[in-house]
Design a protein around this motif. Structure first.
Motif, short mmCIF file in Angstrom:
data_model
loop_
_atom_site.label_atom_id
_atom_site.label_comp_id
_atom_site.label_asym_id
_atom_site.label_seq_id
_atom_site.Cartn_x
_atom_site.Cartn_y
_atom_site.Cartn_z
N LEU A 9 36.00 41.24 35.69
CA LEU A 9 36.67 39.76 35.57
C LEU A 9 36.61 38.74 35.87
N TYR A 47 46.12 36.58 36.43
CA TYR A 47 46.34 36.80 37.58
C TYR A 47 48.01 37.90 37.66
N LEU A 53 44.56 43.40 34.74
CA LEU A 53 43.96 43.38 35.74
C LEU A 53 43.92 45.25 36.33
N THR A 56 40.27 46.24 34.90
CA THR A 56 40.17 46.31 36.13
C THR A 56 38.94 46.17 36.96
N ILE A 59 37.10 42.86 39.99
CA ILE A 59 37.51 40.87 40.09
C ILE A 59 36.65 39.79 41.07
N GLN A 61 35.99 36.43 42.45
CA GLN A 61 36.31 35.49 42.49
C GLN A 61 35.21 34.15 43.06
N THR A 84 42.30 48.22 42.14
CA THR A 84 40.97 47.20 41.54
C THR A 84 40.25 46.47 42.35
N LEU A 86 38.36 43.33 45.01
CA LEU A 86 37.61 41.84 44.54
C LEU A 86 36.41 41.14 45.17
#
Length: 218
Positions: A9, A47, A53, A56, A59, A61, A84, A86
């Motif tokens: 995502l 979020y 999420l 997923t 993420i 960002q 998840t 990040l």
């Protein structure tokens, strides 16, 4: 191409100066080639969607400045704590929001950069040279913004950049520039490099960023 059927995502927005759409779009083909189904979101309410999420794996960002609500921050935090991944770069991850809880998650916060673009270099931390994000890479130079950041002492610093002495302080400062960390069951990758699209034309920058995305993923 792999067939893992993983999900990524891309959450992008905020200040347009960091070209969140252009730069994140440049990584979509790479993620798709690694077997990810890639979705994008340009609203932080994503979020708050715990089910989405949780499904997923990664993420990505790229959201500079802006405001995150407590519910959005907590939703992101829970997602990472439960597995998840990040990942992000430059202002899209360390100059996001003015929320201290968010920056505890990322392990670092942007403070300043010298005016304009300047020639500077990055060095791989020798003790971490075997980390999969930077393995086999040498130091490299770049003409772009150079970030001064505050970091959590528990992050795993993989690469640094040097700020030379100046009129205010006669000592150089070795600044974390690329790091990873764990957060509960999740992994986080941060690079302070990537102000403009052509920063990623430097092979080392492109490589460590792509590897960082994969490393952070569930």
């Amino acid at each position: 191409m792999t067939t893992d059927n993983r999900r990524a995502l891309v959450v992008r927005g905020g200040w347009d100066g960091h070209q969140p759409v252009t730069i994140t779009d440049s990584f979509v083909p790479f993620l798709q080639g690694q077997g990810y189904a890639v979705e994008t979101a340009e609203d932080l309410t994503v979020y708050e969607d715990a089910e989405r999420l949780a499904a997923t794996d990664l993420i990505v960002q790229c959201w500079t400045m802006g405001t995150i609500t407590p519910a959005q921050r907590d939703g992101l935090d829970v997602a990472v704590r439960t597995g998840t991944g990040l990942a992000g770069w430059h202002g899209g991850i360390v100059d996001s929001f003015g929320d201290h809880g968010y920056h505890l998650l990322t392990g670092g916060k942007f403070v300043m950069h010298p005016p304009g673009y300047l020639d500077h270099s990055y060095e791989i931390v020798p003790e971490r040279a075997d980390h999969p994000v930077v393995a086999g890479l040498d130091g490299f130079s770049l003409r772009s913004e150079q970030y001064w950041v505050l970091t959590d002492p528990r992050v795993d610093v993989l690469a640094t950049t040097l700020f030379p002495p100046d009129e205010l302080d006669d000592r150089p400062a070795v600044m974390p520039a690329v790091w990873t960390r764990t957060w509960g069951l999740g992994r986080i990758f941060v690079s302070t490099i990537g102000h403009k699209p052509d920063d990623f034309d430097v092979p080392e920058v492109r490589t460590l960023t792509e590897r960082g995305l994969l490393w952070a993923s569930r």
